[in-house]
Design a protein around this motif. Structure first.
Motif, PDB file in Angstrom:
ATOM      1  N   ILE A 112       4.610  40.480  -1.393  1.00 20.36           N
ATOM      2  CA  ILE A 112       5.527  39.418  -1.790  1.00 20.36           C
ATOM      3  C   ILE A 112       5.738  39.481  -3.296  1.00 20.36           C
ATOM      4  O   ILE A 112       4.782  39.473  -4.067  1.00 20.36           O
ATOM      5  CB  ILE A 112       4.963  38.061  -1.370  1.00 20.36           C
ATOM      6  CG1 ILE A 112       5.030  37.991   0.155  1.00 20.36           C
ATOM      7  CG2 ILE A 112       5.789  36.939  -1.973  1.00 20.36           C
ATOM      8  CD1 ILE A 112       4.155  36.995   0.743  1.00 20.36           C
ATOM      9  N   TRP A 113       7.006  39.568  -3.664  1.00 22.00           N
ATOM     10  CA  TRP A 113       7.347  39.684  -5.091  1.00 22.00           C
ATOM     11  C   TRP A 113       7.979  38.369  -5.491  1.00 22.00           C
ATOM     12  O   TRP A 113       9.004  37.988  -4.963  1.00 22.00           O
ATOM     13  CB  TRP A 113       8.336  40.835  -5.245  1.00 22.00           C
ATOM     14  CG  TRP A 113       8.834  41.080  -6.625  1.00 22.00           C
ATOM     15  CD1 TRP A 113       8.481  40.450  -7.770  1.00 22.00           C
ATOM     16  CD2 TRP A 113       9.816  42.061  -7.008  1.00 22.00           C
ATOM     17  NE1 TRP A 113       9.156  40.969  -8.823  1.00 22.00           N
ATOM     18  CE2 TRP A 113       9.974  41.949  -8.401  1.00 22.00           C
ATOM     19  CE3 TRP A 113      10.552  43.016  -6.332  1.00 22.00           C
ATOM     20  CZ2 TRP A 113      10.854  42.763  -9.104  1.00 22.00           C
ATOM     21  CZ3 TRP A 113      11.416  43.818  -7.026  1.00 22.00           C
ATOM     22  CH2 TRP A 113      11.568  43.693  -8.395  1.00 22.00           C
ATOM     23  N   SER A 114       7.348  37.661  -6.433  1.00 24.88           N
ATOM     24  CA  SER A 114       7.942  36.404  -6.853  1.00 24.88           C
ATOM     25  C   SER A 114       8.132  36.406  -8.351  1.00 24.88           C
ATOM     26  O   SER A 114       7.437  37.106  -9.083  1.00 24.88           O
ATOM     27  CB  SER A 114       7.057  35.239  -6.429  1.00 24.88           C
ATOM     28  OG  SER A 114       5.754  35.454  -6.890  1.00 24.88           O
ATOM     29  N   LYS A 115       9.087  35.609  -8.788  1.00 24.92           N
ATOM     30  CA  LYS A 115       9.337  35.457 -10.217  1.00 24.92           C
ATOM     31  C   LYS A 115       9.165  33.985 -10.527  1.00 24.92           C
ATOM     32  O   LYS A 115       9.604  33.146  -9.745  1.00 24.92           O
ATOM     33  CB  LYS A 115      10.774  35.861 -10.558  1.00 24.92           C
ATOM     34  CG  LYS A 115      11.103  37.288 -10.227  1.00 24.92           C
ATOM     35  CD  LYS A 115      12.516  37.609 -10.660  1.00 24.92           C
ATOM     36  CE  LYS A 115      12.796  39.096 -10.471  1.00 24.92           C
ATOM     37  NZ  LYS A 115      14.085  39.498 -11.006  1.00 24.92           N
ATOM     38  N   GLY A 116       8.549  33.682 -11.650  1.00 23.71           N
ATOM     39  CA  GLY A 116       8.354  32.271 -11.930  1.00 23.71           C
ATOM     40  C   GLY A 116       8.450  31.997 -13.396  1.00 23.71           C
ATOM     41  O   GLY A 116       8.298  32.889 -14.222  1.00 23.71           O
ATOM     42  N   LYS A 143      11.501  38.817  -3.279  1.00 25.04           N
ATOM     43  CA  LYS A 143      11.614  39.699  -2.123  1.00 25.04           C
ATOM     44  C   LYS A 143      10.284  39.656  -1.386  1.00 25.04           C
ATOM     45  O   LYS A 143       9.242  39.473  -2.006  1.00 25.04           O
ATOM     46  CB  LYS A 143      11.835  41.152  -2.576  1.00 25.04           C
ATOM     47  CG  LYS A 143      13.190  41.433  -3.167  1.00 25.04           C
ATOM     48  CD  LYS A 143      14.020  42.194  -2.176  1.00 25.04           C
ATOM     49  CE  LYS A 143      15.364  42.674  -2.651  1.00 25.04           C
ATOM     50  NZ  LYS A 143      15.948  42.205  -3.831  1.00 25.04           N
ATOM     51  N   ALA A 144      10.326  39.831  -0.086  1.00 20.39           N
ATOM     52  CA  ALA A 144       9.085  39.985   0.661  1.00 20.39           C
ATOM     53  C   ALA A 144       9.250  41.187   1.572  1.00 20.39           C
ATOM     54  O   ALA A 144      10.301  41.378   2.168  1.00 20.39           O
ATOM     55  CB  ALA A 144       8.803  38.735   1.481  1.00 20.39           C
ATOM     56  N   PHE A 145       8.227  42.025   1.642  1.00 18.82           N
ATOM     57  CA  PHE A 145       8.281  43.226   2.468  1.00 18.82           C
ATOM     58  C   PHE A 145       7.141  43.162   3.485  1.00 18.82           C
ATOM     59  O   PHE A 145       6.037  42.767   3.140  1.00 18.82           O
ATOM     60  CB  PHE A 145       8.072  44.489   1.624  1.00 18.82           C
ATOM     61  CG  PHE A 145       9.022  44.612   0.489  1.00 18.82           C
ATOM     62  CD1 PHE A 145      10.261  45.201   0.661  1.00 18.82           C
ATOM     63  CD2 PHE A 145       8.691  44.145  -0.776  1.00 18.82           C
ATOM     64  CE1 PHE A 145      11.143  45.316  -0.394  1.00 18.82           C
ATOM     65  CE2 PHE A 145       9.561  44.249  -1.834  1.00 18.82           C
ATOM     66  CZ  PHE A 145      10.801  44.840  -1.637  1.00 18.82           C
ATOM     67  N   THR A 146       7.425  43.553   4.715  1.00 20.77           N
ATOM     68  CA  THR A 146       6.362  43.661   5.702  1.00 20.77           C
ATOM     69  C   THR A 146       6.375  45.089   6.206  1.00 20.77           C
ATOM     70  O   THR A 146       7.440  45.618   6.547  1.00 20.77           O
ATOM     71  CB  THR A 146       6.621  42.706   6.873  1.00 20.77           C
ATOM     72  OG1 THR A 146       6.882  41.426   6.329  1.00 20.77           O
ATOM     73  CG2 THR A 146       5.413  42.634   7.765  1.00 20.77           C
ATOM     74  N   VAL A 147       5.217  45.722   6.238  1.00 19.71           N
ATOM     75  CA  VAL A 147       5.159  47.114   6.689  1.00 19.71           C
ATOM     76  C   VAL A 147       4.263  47.190   7.920  1.00 19.71           C
ATOM     77  O   VAL A 147       3.681  46.194   8.350  1.00 19.71           O
ATOM     78  CB  VAL A 147       4.644  48.041   5.578  1.00 19.71           C
ATOM     79  CG1 VAL A 147       5.657  48.134   4.485  1.00 19.71           C
ATOM     80  CG2 VAL A 147       3.327  47.561   5.058  1.00 19.71           C
TER      81      VAL A 147
END
Length: 1956
Positions: free
Chosen positions: A101-105, A115-119
């Protein structure tokens, strides 16, 4: 207790403390994947294995929080914005199980998930990485300039593959050929560490170790081993080898500088390496090296490497995961499903190395596993050619090396530094944390934390002088349990063993950090802690401190690749904590993590985390500047100490409030210089005010304890200097900073004894240097009008220092600047002579104060100037101003080059004396260059250094004036190709918008916002499907504004509505006959309808941008009719009459082409969209075939995947093949593209090997393929192609009659193709002399014996045909047209007489009988095209082509009765005559295509009308109607070519006339020709025209071939599809002016200058745009002319690319209306403009100008408001009326002169002069500016500019400046007479002056540049008795004479009494 005091004194308060939890954790709980896991759990076991076992397991563990905690990790970085501006927030990448999970704050925790990625399998590591893609210059290189594109990506490492997702949305999966222990992002790409499996560990002797480190520069590239270049070996040369040492672990990797730090587990040493790209020679060494067998064991032989990798891929891999096979299958299926990865990642094509995407490794092998490494022997790595330019393996090699092709390394590491070996070195002393930090003075340190030793080791490093390598220094150890860098303020935080947080800068301790809300570890406690200084052996455990409770997966954050050690140390944590009796204490910090900018997270012992902010060094701009300056001048060690002291003072807990920061700084600085700030009067006020506010200034704190000595006096003084007292003062600034008169009563002697300086303090010796730097900062701040407050604060400090240093000149200087602040000297600080001796006077210190205004003034007056001292990086404005003046006023062009040594003098902290050659010669204005170029140079240089309009506004107006002058000049006459920033600076929005549009990459601007016509055409609903409703009405209505011709063209060309069948029923005919008659009539009309789409394609060319989600609308081709009066439908399919089969088949093909050609080349189209348009119904296949051809013609077919092309061709649909082959070849015009050549060759039997199987290719497809070859090889003179095509012109019908149908079109196509291949090469055909091309063609043209063919296909030519009896002679009827046109194209424009004579029409009756009259047209055309330069646009020249025999005996075109003749065949002569004339006229059309040449038009129009009359004349039967119609069509086409795109009315009338003729001889072909003429006339809706380049003429020859089909399926003589090749000759040439303010197209006057040629001299003509430009190569320049619009020059002598890009983007040229002008549409004659009204009564303009009228002049809202508030009179104004009038006239002048930016300057001057009149000037700043303005206008450079260009300039026609100058002079003279002379005299003689006069005196001194008393004394003026002596003596002082006149009475009046 003192210890405690000390601690308290150096505490630093940390900012806001916040709870911290990773943002991703919360999101993870809500993430939908949790749901899918629960579903998976319900599956039966067998399925679970197959689907995703790992995920299933994770699912079951989901609720167990301990496991979950172990799985999570995160990392933070400073936020990066896309635009590039500064942003201040954190970005977080959070990993938990198989989610990323990529967050900006922002700072205050308001963060969002980005963005959120699930692999599929658990994530081992996730990281940010930037990949660079080298842009090779391919046809894709529309990104100008940038050689590399950076792709910002996120990489997610799983067990067997790595996923890469880029921000643009591309995603890649790269399989990993080995188990990866760690991934590191580098500057170049990714770096992998292979995890060493246990069975490798001792390396068994027979097998060399495998590389352990690999790099991957792009997800589509190979994973290649890393090479290492270690120090010199035994023989003195450095060895290059693979990195194969499994004891080496990476602990740190940094991108800037690009270094790697490794740890050797055996020797326990850290080493630093530089990471860089491999050099080619090193690649070769490694590859050769690895092939010898006697290699040292460290180097892996490539054979064993590949063998091992192969064995891995077979399955005996060390990867102990049961799911590995699953994942490889899974990823394989993914990669195969997308054809060569391309459709899934649309922009792979942008990677210029296209070969990557077609890599055999992607489609063929599994995408996972190691097979990426084993290319089979004959496929080489596709990257070998594209990226690495080294000849390491060619295909021949790859056959030799059997199965082991080496993998070429990409990156190399060079050894830089290894730490020294110590005695007591423990085993596991691997660094757990490494970072690079910078100290306050910019020195860099590499710090690594060795936790087992509780040590932070810092190594200082720096770049070598040539920037090529890094030099490492010594190691400093700091005792630490943990550490983290604070990059925002160049410090680092250290967590000591005792639990204290300490701030260090480099290795200098700054102070403890006090965290509000956390108990500091109390000092009693800290004694029981094991002191870090004691050796740690006393603790029995191998102490791994109480550091990480966070479980094993933490390592991805801690960057430690040693998981085993981590676990073993877990046992000891608890014991260690018990040792330190700490548990009852509650919370304490036990580690630091995630430092970003100046924020850092503390992990507390109770498993919570808090985030703190470390405060800034300074917040106020002034303090920052001063600190920077002082730092720059001091030696580094002292500078660091000074900054540390300041930092501690500033950030003490409960520190000062914001506005007292400056006071605190002064106190702190003076303390460090050795002042006793308690005793110094004005600083005492400062410190007391500080105390009063409740702040405890740490510097003063210890002294507060003493009782007061002087008792109540001090309290009284305190009261006087209190804020309360200050509030009652009238002038707060003036009064507060100088002592109140009351205070003088305090005893003087007290001061004397206590005010000496303490010379032992830190900065004492550097006082002069610091003073000088602060003075330069003061000068710098003067150049920023927003820093007024700061200057006043600074001047007080400077005055104090100047007095103490006894610098009279400086004190005088400050007095002149701020007479109200600086009183004559009062309290001086007595510094002993002895002490002054200790001070270090730097070399750059000058006795005369450097003054930037004085410097500028001298330059303007033309006096000699010394270089101006400046501090690099701090006094940037001073530098800018100095260079500007040097360039613009002194005219020295070298000033802008980097070393401006003549004008600037750099000041550095080093003691090196700088060599300055004193260049005191008077600078005069140099005439070397034209003035314009100086202004241009200046403006361009200023934008290069980043100077913007906002900076210009904050410059003082006098200093800004030269810059504004240059800008004003450039605005008048800008160059068209300046970058956007320059245009913004000079205020030309039209140009900056143009430049901005130009920088957009193609397609982003949908042909400019203006020209995408969103205006729905006001048409009825049924009209909307005619395919012509996307035209840009707005522009067309400007071009053809007088009439509705566009509507008429639409009516003529629409084919979507039923036609009207008007047949009158005769009484005698039955109903059935009547129906048949109607249908026959409809059949005739349909011939016309079917011919319309070709013309419609021309009319709508490139006018539409399709929506990528919708299909392209193709209008229906309607072949039905309606019969009046009942409007009954008439249909051809009723079966009443015979309709030819497949009649509409070609018509629908043309309809498809017309629809496809609407798509503009700039549209965004991809392969998927093209396929998506494929129709579902088979009937529409022909239209789709045409659509494909159109996409080729506008260049979009290159995007169609090769797979789809083959898919279409294998369907075997004839039309689709024709369209595709022609389209693809048109898109690859002249590229010799191999793939396309193969595609075409399959369809041409002659290009296949003789033994190949006979393919049954339809004849028309063969024709299309032959033309395709011609297009792909256009202009290349490719020998083999030319040879085959030459033979194909005369291809025999073949024994089996396989080539007998439509032989003519095939022969013609071969001729045209041959002509294209050798286009314009003439006799220079290299390497083809043995083919005898011209002779062979001549033979084809005139006939004769067939030559023996020496081609591949000679067997086929041996046996003659069984049915066609040709014998061994050439069949001229078949071969002549092709051969003739081939000759024309080969010798095009060569003016080759000998070849032209072959083509001369025969001049005897006998010979005429041998030539078909039709061929005479072609011969005449060919001859004229060869003799290009002889073509003249008059009828005399046309007739000169007719041979004499025809001229004498032929009937003239007008004759009414026939002459009789016996021996001449009149029919032959008449036909020959019309055809030769038609041929000559056609060549005229080619010669003047697209030129709108009037003479050519008149000549052709005359012949066209002649032919029309001829058709109705009685003699028409001799010539033959068919022949006359053909000639008329040819003439119509010639006319349309000349007038292409212009929409000429006469030609339109002709076309309309021809449109109405439907019966009789008018067949499909003639309709086709007439409507093509109509289309050409309105080509692209008037936006396009024809070019006359060689390639265009070739295309037009194919398209306009003058033999027209007889019916709609007739391809016998010429393939109909070729009619569309005209697109290749069309070029956009419409220039549309667009008003930049309203953003709508408008009219503008344009002046076009032609270059001179052999026919005419250089000429200019005026056009009213929007207009079609002539061909660009004929033009010299284009300018938008005044007076309505700003002038704009496009100079084509520099190159036409700029204009071409404008035209290709829709031809939008932004223009800007000048003030007071209306557009041509509103005011055609120019009578309504405001200037026209005011010119008549010039004198009364100020009164006549009404502020309301301003809207006509400008669109600037600021000026509107100014007019509203400052220029509108209100009731009972009284005194103010005069000011309002002044403002009105100023405003009027500014807008009419078009420099509204001068408005503030006018007002500032006016206000300053008024203030001077009222004698209220407390500072002389504005007077200086007025002085500079006056000097600028009287400067020589300005005078010379004016003499050259008298009618322009700022302040030009106004009396404003002289009036202002006069007012100032009068005011000062009045002051002088009213008693000012007394104070002036006392000033000059050095006596104190009356205080009330001080400010006026300073104004007088400044304005008249009076020298200081010191300079006067030095000048020796005592003995002067008369004025002439004074003049002589003042000559050195550069004092103006007018000032001297005012001083003379004083100086001469009483010479004795003057004490000088």
């Amino acid at each position: 207790m003192s210890d405690h005091c000390e601690e308290r004194a150096t505490m630093i308060a940390a900012g806001d403390l916040q709870e911290f939890a990773p943002r991703g954790r919360e999101h993870c709980r809500r993430h939908p994947s949790a749901l899918t896991l629960q579903l998976r759990r319900l599956q039966p076991a067998s399925e679970l294995c197959s689907s995703d076992g790992a995920a299933g397991l994770v699912g079951s563990l989901r609720e167990v929080t301990i496991h979950e905690r172990q799985r999570e990790s995160w990392q933070l970085r400073k936020g990066a914005s896309d635009v590039g501006e500064e942003v201040d927030y954190d970005e977080e990448l959070y990993v938990a199980s198989n989610m990323v999970i990529w967050s900006k704050g922002s700072k205050n925790q308001a963060s969002t998930v980005y963005k959120a990625f699930t692999v599929d399998s658990p994530v081992l590591q996730a990281l940010w990485c930037d990949f660079t893609i080298a842009q090779e210059k391919s046809e894709k290189a529309d990104v100008s300039g940038s050689d590399e594109i950076v792709e910002k990506c996120i990489c997610i490492l799983q067990n067997s593959c790595i996923n890469v997702h880029s921000i643009e949305g591309k995603d890649y999966i790269a399989a990993l050929p080995f188990q990866v222990a760690n991934v590191w992002p580098t500057k170049f790409g990714l770096l992998f560490e292979r995890s060493s499996s246990l069975h490798e560990v001792p390396p068994s002797p027979p097998r060399e170790p495998l590389p352990t480190m690999f790099s991957m520069l792009h997800p589509l590239d190979e994973i290649t081993p890393l090479v290492c270049k270690s120090g010199a070996g035994v023989f003195g040369s450095a060895r290059v080898q693979y990195v194969a040492d499994y004891t080496m672990r990476i602990v740190f990797l940094s991108a800037e500088p690009s270094i790697v730090m490794t740890y050797d587990t055996v020797q326990s040493l850290h080493t630093v390496w530089a990471l860089r790209r491999v050099k080619p020679e090193e690649q070769n060494t490694v590859l050769k090296f690895s092939e010898q067998m006697g290699t040292p064991q460290h180097v892996a032989t490539s054979s064993s490497l590949t063998a091992h990798l192969r064995s891995l891929s077979k399955g005996d891999s060390p990867v102990a995961s049961p799911f590995q096979n699953y994942s490889s299958i899974h990823s394989q299926s993914r990669s195969v499903s997308s054809p060569s990865m391309q459709s899934r990642s649309p922009s792979i094509s942008n990677m210029a190395a296209l070969s990557r995407s077609h890599s055999p490794a992607l489609g063929v092998h599994s995408f996972s596993g190691v097979q990426r490494f084993n290319f089979s022997s004959n496929t080489q790595s596709p990257r070998r050619h594209s990226i690495i330019h080294s000849p390491n393996s060619t295909s021949s090699d790859s056959f030799l090396i059997t199965e082991t092709e080496p993998i070429v390394p990409e990156l190399c590491i060079d050894h830089l530094w290894t730490e020294t070996i110590t005695n007591m070195r423990e085993k596991n002393s691997q660094a757990s944390k490494v970072f690079i930090t910078t100290d306050l003075c910019g020195q860099k340190f590499l710090c690594f934390l060795v936790e087992s030793q509780l040590q932070l080791r810092c190594v200082k490093f720096q770049e070598s002088n040539d920037k090529s390598q890094l030099i490492f220094g010594s190691v400093t150890n700091i005792q630490a349990k943990d550490a983290a860098p604070v990059e925002g303020i160049d410090t680092l935080l250290v967590l000591e063993g005792s639990g204290n947080l300490v701030l260090y800068s480099g290795v200098v301790r700054v102070g403890k950090v006090f965290i509000p809300g956390l108990p500091a570890p109390s000092l009693t406690m800290s004694n029981q802690m094991p002191r870090p200084s004691t050796p740690l052996d006393s603790v029995s455990t191998p102490s791994k401190p109480l550091n990480k409770h966070l479980g094993p997966l933490e390592e991805s954050v801690l960057l430690s690749p040693v998981p085993e050690l981590r676990d073993s140390s877990k046992l000891h944590d608890s014991t260690y904590v018990e040792d330190c009796t700490f548990q009852q204490l509650g919370t304490f910090i036990h580690s630091l993590r995630d430092p970003v900018h100046n924020r850092v997270t503390l992990e507390l012992s109770n498993n919570t985390m808090v985030r703190i902010t470390i405060p800034e060094i300074a917040t106020s701009e002034l303090v920052k500047r001063c600190l920077q300056g002082v730092k720059a001048i001091l030696p580094k060690e002292i500078a660091v100490q000074m900054l540390v002291k300041w930092y501690n003072a500033y950030n003490a807990p409960g520190g000062p409030s914001y506005h007292s920061e400056w006071n605190l700084f002064v106190t702190c600085l003076m303390n460090m210089m050795g002042y006793n700030t308690e005793r110094l009067a004005w600083t005492r006020n400062v410190s007391k005010r500080l105390d009063f506010e409740g702040s405890l200034s740490p510097v003063i704190a210890p002294k507060k304890a003493r009782p007061s000595e002087t008792g109540s006096d001090e309290d009284w003084e305190y009261l006087l200097s209190s804020d309360y007292h200050r509030n009652f003062e009238s002038h707060p600034v003036a009064k507060a900073l100088r002592l109140d008169p009351l205070e003088v009563s305090s005893p003087k002697d007290d001061f004397l004894q206590s005010l000496s300086l303490d010379s032992s303090t830190l900065l004492f010796t550097h006082i002069p240097a610091i003073f000088f730097v602060l003075h330069l900062i003061y000068e710098e701040l003067k150049l920023n009008s927003l820093m007024g407050e700061g200057i006043r604060s600074l001047v007080v400090l400077l005055v104090q220092l100047a007095r103490d240093l006894k610098l009279e000149a400086y004190i005088d200087y400050y007095y002149r600047d701020y007479p109200a602040l600086v009183k004559s000297s009062r309290q001086t600080c007595i510094i002993d002579q002895v002490q002054t001796g200790f001070m270090h006077h730097p070399s750059f210190f000058s006795a005369e104060p450097p003054s930037i205004f004085q410097w500028l003034s001298s330059c303007l007056k033309g006096e000699g100037v010394q270089p101006y001292p400046y501090l690099p990086g701090i006094c940037e404005r001073s530098k800018l101003v100095v260079v500007t003046v040097a360039l613009y006023i002194l005219g020295d062009e070298n000033a802008v080059s980097n070393e401006a040594t003549h004008y600037l003098y750099k000041i550095t902290s080093g003691q090196r004396k700088q060599q300055i050659e004193q260049d005191d010669s008077r600078c005069s204005f140099r005439h070397s260059t034209s003035v314009s170029s100086l202004a241009e140079k200046l403006v361009i240089w200023m934008t290069n250094v980043g100077f913007t309009l906002r900076d210009l506004e904050s410059l003082p107006f006098g200093v800004a004036l030269p810059i504004r002058d240059a800008i004003y000049y450039c605005r008048e006459q800008p160059a068209s190709d300046w970058p956007e920033a320059v245009c913004l600076l000079i205020g030309r929005q039209d140009l900056s918008k143009q430049a901005c549009e130009g920088n957009l990459q193609k397609g982003k601007s949908s042909v400019g916002p203006v020209l995408s016509s969103d205006i729905p055409s006001g048409a009825e609903s049924e009209e909307d499907e005619d395919g012509m409703n996307d035209m840009n009405e707005e522009v067309m209505s400007l071009i053809w504004s007088e009439d509705l011709r566009v509507q008429e063209v639409r009516r003529l060309l629409q084919s979507a509505r039923p036609v009207r069948v008007n047949v009158v029923q005769m009484p005698e005919s039955s109903d059935h006959e009547y129906i048949e008659e109607k249908e026959n009539r409809l059949l005739q009309l349909c011939q016309r309808t079917m011919a319309l789409p070709v013309g419609r394609g021309m009319f709508t060319l490139f006018s539409y941008h399709p929506v990528p989600t919708e299909q392209l609308p193709i209008p229906k081709l309607n072949l039905t009719g309606r019969a009046p009066p009942r409007n009954t439908t008439v249909d051809l399919n009723s079966g009443n009459i015979d309709v030819p089969p497949n009649m509409a088949c070609w018509a629908s093909f043309h309809n498809g082409v017309a629809a496809g050609l609407k798509i503009a080349p700039a549209s965004q189209i991809d392969s998927a969209w093209i396929v998506y348009n494929k129709p579902k119904i088979a009937e529409l296949a022909n239209e789709y075939a045409g659509f494909l051809m159109a996409l080729g013609l506008n260049g979009h077919l290159t995007k169609l995947a090769t797979l789809n092309i083959h898919d279409y061709l294998t369907k075997g649909h004839e039309m689709t093949s024709i369209g595709l082959l022609l389209g693809v070849s048109a898109a690859k015009l002249g590229t010799m593209d191999m793939a396309i050549t193969r595609l075409l060759s399959i369809h041409i039997p002659a290009l296949l090997p003789p033994t190949s199987t006979e393919l049954d290719v339809p004849h028309n497809v063969q024709v299309a393929a032959v033309i395709g070859i011609g297009l792909v090889y256009q202009g290349t003179a490719h020998r083999h192609t030319a040879e085959v095509l030459l033979a194909e012109i005369g291809r025999p019908p073949g024994p089996e009659m396989e080539y007998c149908t439509d032989r003519e079109s095939y022969s013609l196509a071969s001729g045209l193709a041959l002509g294209m291949v050798c286009l314009g090469h003439g006799s220079n055909l290299i390497g083809m002399s043995d083919l005898n091309v011209p002779e062979q063609l001549y033979q084809y043209m005139v006939g004769g014996h067939r030559r023996f063919q020496a081609g591949m296909h000679r067997e086929k030519h041996k046996s003659p045909s069984y049915q066609i009896k040709e014998g061994d002679t050439i069949n001229v009827d078949v071969t002549c047209p092709g051969a003739t046109l081939a000759l024309a194209m080969i010798y095009l424009k060569t003016n080759n007489r000998s070849i032209a004579d072959w083509l001369q029409a025969p001049d005897t009756m006998y010979l005429l009988d041998f030539v078909k009259p039709e061929f005479l047209l072609l011969r005449t055309l060919a001859r004229c095209l060869i003799l290009w330069d002889d073509i003249l646009p008059n009828s005399k020249w046309v007739n000169s082509n007719v041979p004499q025999i025809i001229r004498e005996n032929s009937i003239s075109l007008h004759a009414t009765e026939l002459p009789s003749s016996e021996d001449l065949s009149l029919e032959t002569l008449a036909q020959a005559h019309v055809y030769i004339i038609a041929g000559a006229c056609l060549s005229l059309g080619f010669r003047f295509a697209g030129s709108e040449n009037l003479a050519a038009f008149n000549c052709l129009y005359k012949y066209a009308t002649d032919f029309l009359k001829c058709l109705s004349a009685p003699t028409a039967s001799i010539t033959g109607h068919y022949n006359l119609e053909t000639c008329l069509s040819v003439l119509l086409l010639s006319l349309a070519m000349v007038m292409a795109g212009s929409g000429n009315l006469k030609v339109l009338q002709l076309c309309r006339f021809m449109h109405k003729k439907t019966g009789g001889e008018m067949n499909y072909g003639f309709h086709l020709a007439h409507h093509m003429a109509l289309g050409l006339l309105f080509l692209g809706g008037g936006r396009y025209s024809l070019s006359t380049s060689n390639s265009s003429i070739a295309a037009l020859l194919c398209a306009l071939y003058p033999h027209f089909p007889v019916h709609s399926t007739d391809n016998r003589y010429h393939l109909q599809a070729l009619r569309h090749l005209y697109v290749l000759a069309a070029e956009p040439r419409l220039l549309t002016p667009v008003d930049v303010d309203s953003n709508t197209p408008c009219y503008a006057l344009i002046e076009v200058t032609y270059k001179g040629t052999q026919w005419y001299a250089e000429a200019t003509e005026e056009l009213m745009a929007p207009t079609l430009l002539p061909e660009l190569h004929l033009l010299k320049q284009i300018r938008v002319k005044g007076p309505r619009y700003w002038e704009l020059l496009i100079d084509l002598s520099k190159g036409t690319n700029h204009l071409k890009s404008i035209l290709s983007k829709g031809g939008i040229l932004y223009v800007k209306l000048r003030a007071g002008q209306l557009s041509y549409k509103e005011d055609p004659m120019g009578w309504r403009s405001l200037l026209a009204q005011t010119v008549t009564h010039r004198n009364s303009e100020a009164r006549a100008f009404k502020p309301e009228a301003i809207s006509a002049f400008t669109s600037d809202p600021a000026l509107f408001s100014f007019a509203d508030y400052f220029c509108k009179p209100t009731v009972n104004m009284g005194q103010k009326q005069e000011i309002l009038d002044l403002f009105s006239s100023i405003l009027y002048e500014c807008v009419t002169q078009e420099n509204p930016e001068m408005l503030p300057t006018y007002i500032a001057i006016d206000q300053a002069v008024r203030r001077l009149e009222r004698r209220e000037m407390s500072e002389t700043f504005e007077l200086w500016q007025i002085k500079l303005v006056l000097e600028f206008f009287s400067s020589r450079s300005h005078q010379e500019r004016m003499s050259r260009n008298p009618n322009r300039g700022l302040f030009m026609n106004s009396e404003f400046l002289p009036v202002m100058k006069c007012t100032i002079d009068n005011t000062l003279d009045q002051w002088l007479q009213a008693g000012g002379d007394v104070s002036l005299h006392s000033y000059l003689s050095g006596q104190p002056t009356d205080e009330s006069q001080l400010s006026m005196l300073a104004c007088f001194l400044i304005y008249h540049s009076v020298p200081t008393p010191g300079q006067l004394a030095a000048g020796g003026l005592e003995g002067s008795t008369n004025f002439s002596e004074l003049l002589l003596k003042f000559k050195q002082l550069n004092m103006p004479v007018r000032a001297l006149l005012r001083l003379a009475p004083l100086l001469l009046r009483n010479p004795q009494s003057m004490v000088l």
